[in-house]
Design a protein around this motif. Sequence first.
Motif, PDB file in Angstrom:
ATOM      1  N   ASN A  91       1.057  -1.659  -0.860  1.00 34.32           N
ATOM      2  CA  ASN A  91      -0.294  -0.133   0.282  1.00 34.32           C
ATOM      3  C   ASN A  91       1.426   1.078  -0.023  1.00 34.32           C
ATOM      4  N   PHE A  92       2.448   0.654   0.707  1.00 38.17           N
ATOM      5  CA  PHE A  92       2.627   1.887   0.197  1.00 38.17           C
ATOM      6  C   PHE A  92       3.708   2.057  -1.391  1.00 38.17           C
ATOM      7  N   LYS A  93       4.242   3.065  -1.410  1.00 35.03           N
ATOM      8  CA  LYS A  93       5.353   3.308  -1.831  1.00 35.03           C
ATOM      9  C   LYS A  93       6.569   2.319  -2.330  1.00 35.03           C
ATOM     10  N   GLU A  94       6.425   1.147  -3.359  1.00 36.07           N
ATOM     11  CA  GLU A  94       7.725   0.327  -3.245  1.00 36.07           C
ATOM     12  C   GLU A  94       7.862  -0.194  -1.944  1.00 36.07           C
ATOM     13  N   ASN A  95       9.169   0.235  -1.493  1.00 41.28           N
ATOM     14  CA  ASN A  95       9.523  -0.182   0.235  1.00 41.28           C
ATOM     15  C   ASN A  95       9.721   1.429   0.515  1.00 41.28           C
ATOM     16  N   GLU A  96       9.163   1.885   0.962  1.00 39.76           N
ATOM     17  CA  GLU A  96       8.012   2.968   1.859  1.00 39.76           C
ATOM     18  C   GLU A  96       8.302   2.490   3.349  1.00 39.76           C
ATOM     19  N   MET A  97       7.580   1.625   3.324  1.00 44.28           N
ATOM     20  CA  MET A  97       7.274   1.566   5.030  1.00 44.28           C
ATOM     21  C   MET A  97       8.518   0.470   5.409  1.00 44.28           C
ATOM     22  N   GLU A  98       9.347  -0.409   4.896  1.00 49.35           N
ATOM     23  CA  GLU A  98      10.391  -1.106   5.230  1.00 49.35           C
ATOM     24  C   GLU A  98      11.650   0.003   5.898  1.00 49.35           C
ATOM     25  N   LYS A  99      11.430   1.446   4.914  1.00 51.07           N
ATOM     26  CA  LYS A  99      12.367   2.120   4.348  1.00 51.07           C
ATOM     27  C   LYS A  99      12.515   2.720   6.066  1.00 51.07           C
ATOM     28  N   LEU A 100      10.886   3.360   6.123  1.00 49.55           N
ATOM     29  CA  LEU A 100      11.180   4.121   7.244  1.00 49.55           C
ATOM     30  C   LEU A 100      11.095   3.218   8.535  1.00 49.55           C
ATOM     31  N   LEU A 101      10.504   1.852   8.325  1.00 48.29           N
ATOM     32  CA  LEU A 101      11.514   1.254  10.040  1.00 48.29           C
ATOM     33  C   LEU A 101      12.323   1.001  10.179  1.00 48.29           C
ATOM     34  N   LYS A 102      13.382   0.634   9.302  1.00 47.20           N
ATOM     35  CA  LYS A 102      14.757   1.378   9.164  1.00 47.20           C
ATOM     36  C   LYS A 102      15.436   2.662  10.111  1.00 47.20           C
ATOM     37  N   ALA A 103      14.769   3.209   9.132  1.00 47.16           N
ATOM     38  CA  ALA A 103      15.365   4.934   9.607  1.00 47.16           C
ATOM     39  C   ALA A 103      15.012   4.677  11.284  1.00 47.16           C
ATOM     40  N   GLU A 104      13.839   4.024  11.696  1.00 49.28           N
ATOM     41  CA  GLU A 104      13.570   3.891  13.318  1.00 49.28           C
ATOM     42  C   GLU A 104      14.320   2.792  13.810  1.00 49.28           C
ATOM     43  N   GLY A 105      14.851   2.374  13.260  1.00 47.17           N
ATOM     44  CA  GLY A 105      15.784   0.860  13.845  1.00 47.17           C
ATOM     45  C   GLY A 105      15.742  -0.591  14.065  1.00 47.17           C
ATOM     46  N   ILE A 106      14.281  -0.398  13.393  1.00 47.34           N
ATOM     47  CA  ILE A 106      13.516  -1.447  13.021  1.00 47.34           C
ATOM     48  C   ILE A 106      14.203  -2.216  11.789  1.00 47.34           C
ATOM     49  N   GLU A 107      14.584  -3.738  12.415  1.00 46.43           N
ATOM     50  CA  GLU A 107      15.843  -4.683  11.765  1.00 46.43           C
ATOM     51  C   GLU A 107      14.299  -5.733  11.176  1.00 46.43           C
ATOM     52  N   ILE A 108      15.017  -5.341   9.521  1.00 39.66           N
ATOM     53  CA  ILE A 108      13.438  -6.062   7.951  1.00 39.66           C
ATOM     54  C   ILE A 108      14.675  -7.274   7.040  1.00 39.66           C
ATOM     55  N   ILE A 109      14.317  -8.254   8.198  1.00 36.74           N
ATOM     56  CA  ILE A 109      14.473  -9.366   7.295  1.00 36.74           C
ATOM     57  C   ILE A 109      13.400  -9.582   6.382  1.00 36.74           C
ATOM     58  N   GLU A 110      13.402 -10.278   4.631  1.00 35.98           N
ATOM     59  CA  GLU A 110      12.825 -10.721   4.091  1.00 35.98           C
ATOM     60  C   GLU A 110      11.006 -10.099   5.322  1.00 35.98           C
ATOM     61  N   ASP A 111      11.172  -8.654   4.952  1.00 36.12           N
ATOM     62  CA  ASP A 111       9.842  -8.446   4.636  1.00 36.12           C
ATOM     63  C   ASP A 111       9.273  -8.387   6.612  1.00 36.12           C
ATOM     64  N   LYS A 112      10.176  -9.123   7.846  1.00 33.36           N
ATOM     65  CA  LYS A 112      10.219  -9.253   8.517  1.00 33.36           C
ATOM     66  C   LYS A 112       9.978  -8.481   9.190  1.00 33.36           C
ATOM     67  N   VAL A 113       9.369  -8.145  10.636  1.00 38.51           N
ATOM     68  CA  VAL A 113      10.596  -7.267  11.538  1.00 38.51           C
ATOM     69  C   VAL A 113      11.268  -8.467  12.407  1.00 38.51           C
ATOM     70  N   VAL A 114      13.065  -7.966  12.763  1.00 32.52           N
ATOM     71  CA  VAL A 114      13.653  -9.184  13.729  1.00 32.52           C
ATOM     72  C   VAL A 114      13.282  -8.950  14.871  1.00 32.52           C
ATOM     73  N   ASN A 115      13.294  -9.962  16.213  1.00 30.93           N
ATOM     74  CA  ASN A 115      12.959 -10.067  16.863  1.00 30.93           C
ATOM     75  C   ASN A 115      11.897  -9.061  18.067  1.00 30.93           C
ATOM     76  N   LEU A 116      10.436  -9.141  16.799  1.00 35.31           N
ATOM     77  CA  LEU A 116       9.571  -8.635  16.920  1.00 35.31           C
ATOM     78  C   LEU A 116       8.988  -8.398  19.076  1.00 35.31           C
ATOM     79  N   LYS A 117       9.585  -9.242  18.984  1.00 33.34           N
ATOM     80  CA  LYS A 117       9.102  -8.683  20.928  1.00 33.34           C
ATOM     81  C   LYS A 117       9.739  -8.110  21.799  1.00 33.34           C
TER      82      LYS A 117
END
Length: 106
Positions: free
Chosen positions: A72-98
Motif C-alpha cells: 500500500n506504500f510506495k515500493e519499499n517505503e514501509m521498510e525504509k521508514l521502519l529501518k530508519a527508526e532502528g527496526i531491523e527488517i529481514i525478508e519483509d519481517k520485523v526482526v526480534n518482534l517481541k
Amino acid sequence: MFDKKDFHEKVLIILSRIPIGSVTTYGLIAEKAGAKSSSRQVGYILSTLKNNNLYPCHRVVNRNGLLTGKFNFKENEMEKLLKAEGIEIIEDKVVNLKEKLWIPNL
DNA sequence: AACATGACAAGTT
DNA sequence: AAACTTGCCATGT
C-alpha cells in the motif's frame, strides 16, 4: 457495545500513540479498541487512511511481524521508514518482534 | 440485495 | 512444523 465509529476512533487514537522505534499488531489494536476479533477491520481502516502520513501506518504489522501492508506504500517505503527508526527488517519481517512490540494501552 | 474480498488471527490437520 | 480451515465484519461490485 461498540459501534463502528467508536472502533474507528479508538484505532486512530492508538495508532497515533505508537512510539517511534516500536511496532504493534492488528490484533492488539483491535483488542484495545474493543473488538478483539476485528483485526481485519484494523487493516481495512489503515488502507482507507491512504497513508496520510498523519498516522504511523508503517508501524503496524501482522502478528507474525510480516509487513503485510507494504504494497500500500510506495515500493519499499514501509521498510525504509521502519529501518530508519532502528527496526531491523529481514525478508519483509520485523526482526526480534517481541522486543520491538508495543502493547497499546489507553 | 447478494456475493466476493481483504494491511488478520487462532484453531486443526 | 507447515499447510489448511474457520471466524470476522466493513467495503466494494
